[in-house]
Design a protein around this motif. Structure first.
Motif, PDB file in Angstrom:
ATOM      1  N   LEU A 170      17.623   2.629  -9.762  1.00 37.67           N
ATOM      2  CA  LEU A 170      16.127   2.693 -10.256  1.00 37.67           C
ATOM      3  C   LEU A 170      15.686   4.169 -10.551  1.00 37.67           C
ATOM      4  N   THR A 171      16.144   5.029  -9.706  1.00 40.67           N
ATOM      5  CA  THR A 171      15.875   6.339  -9.553  1.00 40.67           C
ATOM      6  C   THR A 171      16.429   6.981 -10.899  1.00 40.67           C
TER       7      THR A 171
ATOM      8  N   ILE B 172      10.931  -4.906 -12.748  1.00 37.33           N
ATOM      9  CA  ILE B 172      11.296  -4.122 -11.309  1.00 37.33           C
ATOM     10  C   ILE B 172      10.585  -5.123 -10.333  1.00 37.33           C
ATOM     11  N   GLY B 173       9.505  -5.568 -10.407  1.00 37.91           N
ATOM     12  CA  GLY B 173       8.828  -6.453  -9.485  1.00 37.91           C
ATOM     13  C   GLY B 173       9.577  -7.740  -9.473  1.00 37.91           C
ATOM     14  N   ALA B 174      10.155  -8.304 -10.373  1.00 37.24           N
ATOM     15  CA  ALA B 174      10.871  -9.407 -10.346  1.00 37.24           C
ATOM     16  C   ALA B 174      12.039  -9.456  -9.712  1.00 37.24           C
ATOM     17  N   SER B 175      12.507  -8.201  -9.985  1.00 38.55           N
ATOM     18  CA  SER B 175      13.965  -7.979  -9.486  1.00 38.55           C
ATOM     19  C   SER B 175      13.828  -7.692  -7.988  1.00 38.55           C
ATOM     20  N   THR B 176      12.902  -7.078  -7.547  1.00 40.61           N
ATOM     21  CA  THR B 176      12.714  -7.016  -5.874  1.00 40.61           C
ATOM     22  C   THR B 176      12.335  -8.229  -5.530  1.00 40.61           C
TER      23      THR B 176
ATOM     24  N   GLU C 102      19.457  -3.738   3.560  1.00 33.81           N
ATOM     25  CA  GLU C 102      19.133  -2.530   3.387  1.00 33.81           C
ATOM     26  C   GLU C 102      20.226  -1.659   2.516  1.00 33.81           C
ATOM     27  N   LEU C 103      21.540  -2.322   2.393  1.00 31.01           N
ATOM     28  CA  LEU C 103      22.510  -1.574   1.518  1.00 31.01           C
ATOM     29  C   LEU C 103      22.231  -1.991   0.420  1.00 31.01           C
ATOM     30  N   ALA C 104      21.757  -3.376  -0.018  1.00 34.38           N
ATOM     31  CA  ALA C 104      21.406  -3.740  -1.293  1.00 34.38           C
ATOM     32  C   ALA C 104      20.156  -2.788  -1.793  1.00 34.38           C
ATOM     33  N   LEU C 105      19.043  -3.074  -1.008  1.00 33.31           N
ATOM     34  CA  LEU C 105      17.847  -2.398  -1.447  1.00 33.31           C
ATOM     35  C   LEU C 105      18.139  -0.623  -1.818  1.00 33.31           C
ATOM     36  N   THR C 106      18.753  -0.121  -0.813  1.00 35.05           N
ATOM     37  CA  THR C 106      19.209   1.322  -1.467  1.00 35.05           C
ATOM     38  C   THR C 106      19.825   1.511  -2.660  1.00 35.05           C
ATOM     39  N   ALA C 107      21.009   0.668  -2.897  1.00 36.77           N
ATOM     40  CA  ALA C 107      21.694   0.750  -4.044  1.00 36.77           C
ATOM     41  C   ALA C 107      20.875   0.380  -5.226  1.00 36.77           C
TER      42      ALA C 107
ATOM     43  N   GLY D 278       0.802  -1.138  -0.029  1.00 35.34           N
ATOM     44  CA  GLY D 278       0.079   0.026  -0.036  1.00 35.34           C
ATOM     45  C   GLY D 278       0.667   1.138   0.101  1.00 35.34           C
ATOM     46  N   GLY D 279       2.050   1.237  -0.325  1.00 38.38           N
ATOM     47  CA  GLY D 279       3.035   2.437   0.036  1.00 38.38           C
ATOM     48  C   GLY D 279       3.068   3.203  -1.253  1.00 38.38           C
ATOM     49  N   PHE D 280       2.417   2.666  -2.384  1.00 42.20           N
ATOM     50  CA  PHE D 280       2.582   3.704  -3.515  1.00 42.20           C
ATOM     51  C   PHE D 280       2.060   4.812  -3.850  1.00 42.20           C
ATOM     52  N   ALA D 281       1.143   4.833  -2.989  1.00 37.15           N
ATOM     53  CA  ALA D 281       0.467   6.329  -2.719  1.00 37.15           C
ATOM     54  C   ALA D 281       1.406   7.640  -2.432  1.00 37.15           C
ATOM     55  N   ALA D 282       2.467   7.289  -1.794  1.00 33.87           N
ATOM     56  CA  ALA D 282       3.387   8.153  -1.378  1.00 33.87           C
ATOM     57  C   ALA D 282       4.468   8.018  -2.573  1.00 33.87           C
ATOM     58  N   GLY D 283       4.336   7.331  -3.674  1.00 35.30           N
ATOM     59  CA  GLY D 283       5.439   7.338  -4.813  1.00 35.30           C
ATOM     60  C   GLY D 283       5.935   5.946  -4.900  1.00 35.30           C
ATOM     61  N   TRP D 284       6.582   5.621  -6.126  1.00 35.52           N
ATOM     62  CA  TRP D 284       7.170   4.268  -6.649  1.00 35.52           C
ATOM     63  C   TRP D 284       8.143   3.738  -5.523  1.00 35.52           C
ATOM     64  N   ARG D 285       9.027   4.814  -5.372  1.00 31.89           N
ATOM     65  CA  ARG D 285      10.174   4.470  -4.357  1.00 31.89           C
ATOM     66  C   ARG D 285       9.807   3.929  -3.011  1.00 31.89           C
ATOM     67  N   ASN D 286       9.005   4.872  -2.428  1.00 32.58           N
ATOM     68  CA  ASN D 286       8.353   4.295  -1.062  1.00 32.58           C
ATOM     69  C   ASN D 286       7.500   3.114  -1.260  1.00 32.58           C
ATOM     70  N   GLY D 287       6.702   2.749  -2.359  1.00 37.07           N
ATOM     71  CA  GLY D 287       6.161   1.778  -2.647  1.00 37.07           C
ATOM     72  C   GLY D 287       6.917   0.611  -2.368  1.00 37.07           C
TER      73      GLY D 287
END
Length: 207
Positions: free
Chosen positions: A198-199, A136-140, A188-193, A71-80
């Motif tokens: 993606l940004t 992106i969905g698959a990579s996540t 968290e390091l991998a997710l941020t990178a 449900g986090g996509f309402a605040a942007g794709w990165r937050n989602g």
């Protein structure tokens, strides 16, 4: 003798007992016969609620995945993606023995399809082309499931003698053994990178 006020079996009791067995004994430790014994009934009694072990595992997978937040996509794709990835990892970390089934079972489970729909919609609504949204969905998922199936810190022995004199660059590795924060911080390091990359890509494909 008076009849019990509630039935001995119901689908919820079967699910909770089966999940507890998997958490304790692993996937190989679950069979319909063993589950029936744990519940104090005959195996035949289970088939009035579930036709096969595969159906039971699918039920359990859907149950575990109800805690995943898309449900986090309402605040942007990165937050989602951030909210989804973190809650997804937490759900898998709570039941690591179920992860192999979740990773390899078909993606046609109702809960999995609801998550896929929400993620795809959140990404395409933010301007990602459908092909990129799918990737992106698959990579996540690769990132999350990989983190759940492979513990980094658990790969090191806590005995310094294992490394001294043979692996000089790992002279402090024994200090990492059993440290859950290493796994968390590595994720968290991998997710941020991943999100930072993606940004930059998002600016290119939507610019």
């Amino acid at each position: 003798m008076a009849r019990p006020s509630s039935p001995l079996l119901n689908r919820e009791r079967i699910r909770s007992t089966a999940l507890a067995m998997i958490d304790r004994d692993g996937l190989d430790g679950l069979s319909m016969r063993r589950l029936a014994a744990e519940l104090g009934v005959r195996a035949a009694s289970l088939y009035g609620y579930l036709a096969t072990k595969e159906e039971l595992l699918t039920d359990l997978a859907d149950q575990v995945m109800t805690t995943v937040d898309t449900g986090g996509f309402a605040a942007g794709w990165r937050n989602g993606l951030t909210v989804w990835a973190r809650s997804y990892r937490e759900a898998l970390a709570a039941h690591p023995n179920l992860v192999p089934f979740l990773a390899h079972s078909p993606g046609r489970r109702p809960q999995a399809l609801r998550h896929a729909d929400a993620v795809h919609g959140g990404l395409t609504s933010a301007g990602w082309p459908p092909r990129y949204a799918t990737m992106i969905g698959a990579s996540t998922k690769y990132l999350v499931v990989g983190a759940a199936m492979t513990s980094f810190s658990g790969g090191f022995a806590d005995d310094v003698e294992v490394y001294v004199g043979r692996y000089p660059n790992l002279s402090q590795a024994h200090l990492l053994a059993g440290h859950e924060e290493i796994d968390r911080d590595s994720f968290e390091l991998a997710l941020t990178a991943f999100l930072d990359g993606l940004t930059d890509l998002h600016a290119q494909v939507t610019g």
